[in-house]
Design a protein around this motif. Structure first.
Motif: not given
Length: 270
Positions: A138-149, A197-204
């Motif tokens: 999941d690219v969202r998970l991995v990029t978020t982890l990299m951002l925090v690290l 696995l993430h969905q696109q923004s439900t707010l938009i």
């Protein structure tokens, strides 16, 4: 949050041992009341997430959807923290003042807190929703982890003993590089929609119920108050730490000068 007080031997210079003020007390009270109201809204007013398919099956996130009121604001506030670090780092390059350096350090620390909270709540949310705690594809998970690290590394560099100006310059480089990942994380669902696995923004897309939308908006407001409360305390703590460092340096210099004077007197020099 507090630090000890320091007093030089030659002058009565004292650093007050508090980061509290009327503003922080008001913000803290608002955050507590807001969080209590949010709990009622999330667990009493907002219904569980369910949908009926064409075959008559009931699907949805059910009660797990209530984690959204912590997970989504945490992600946004992590962006805010890291974004402030980026802006403050640019400002430090321009003006070279301690104020901007302390701002960058403080916001990075708070951004990491909310970033870790995002990862933890997202993992808990993902287990009942996607049947997995973590998905390395999941690219969202991995990029978020990299951002925090990256910003954990930023804080680690801040702990390396060095002159304050040297530490600030090193940290600026990491902050400017790390901030690029904020955009990547935010847009990853759109850029790599087949690898998450993430969905696109439900707010938009306006695909959430009115009660859920109101509660989510309220959770943002509570989160911003909490962020402001943390930021004020952390910045004041950084300021007090900087003041204590300066006092300790001044005291050390005074002691060295006193030793030099005694040495000269013992040798009969004026």
């Amino acid at each position: 949050m507090s630090t000890g007080s320091a007093t030089t031997s030659s002058r009565a210079t004292r650093v007050l041992a508090t980061t509290s003020s009327r503003a922080t007390r008001v913000l803290g009270q608002l955050a507590l009341v807001g969080f209590a109201v949010l709990l009622v809204l999330a667990f009493v007013w907002v219904p569980e997430d369910t949908r009926i398919t064409g075959d008559g099956d009931v699907v949805g996130q059910f009660d797990a959807v209530r984690l959204m009121f912590v997970h989504v604001p945490s992600a946004i506030l992590a962006y805010v923290g890291f974004g402030l670090t980026f802006v403050a780092s640019l400002a430090y390059l321009r003006w070279r003042t301690d104020w901007w350096d302390m701002m960058a350090h403080s916001s990075a620390e708070i951004g990491v807190v909310f970033g870790v909270l995002t990862l933890v709540t997202g993992s808990i949310w993902g287990r009942p929703t996607w049947q997995t705690w973590w998905e390395w594809g999941d690219v969202r998970l991995v990029t978020t982890l990299m951002l925090v690290l990256v910003f954990v590394g930023y804080l680690a560099v801040r702990r390396i003993p060095a002159d304050a100006a040297v530490k600030a310059r090193r940290s600026v480089v990491i902050a400017l590089v790390g901030a690029v990942n904020i955009v990547i994380v935010n847009r990853s669902v759109d850029w790599w929609e087949n690898r998450t696995l993430h969905q696109q923004s439900t707010l938009i897309a306006r695909r959430i119920r009115d009660e859920t939308l109101f509660t989510l908006s309220f959770s943002f407001a509570v989160g911003l108050v909490l962020f402001a409360w943390l930021m004020l305390h952390r910045f004041r703590l950084a300021y007090l730490e900087r003041q204590i460092e300066q006092i300790e340096v001044s005291k050390a210099l005074e002691e060295r000068w006193a030793e030099a004077d005694l040495s000269n007197l013992s040798r009969g020099r004026p």
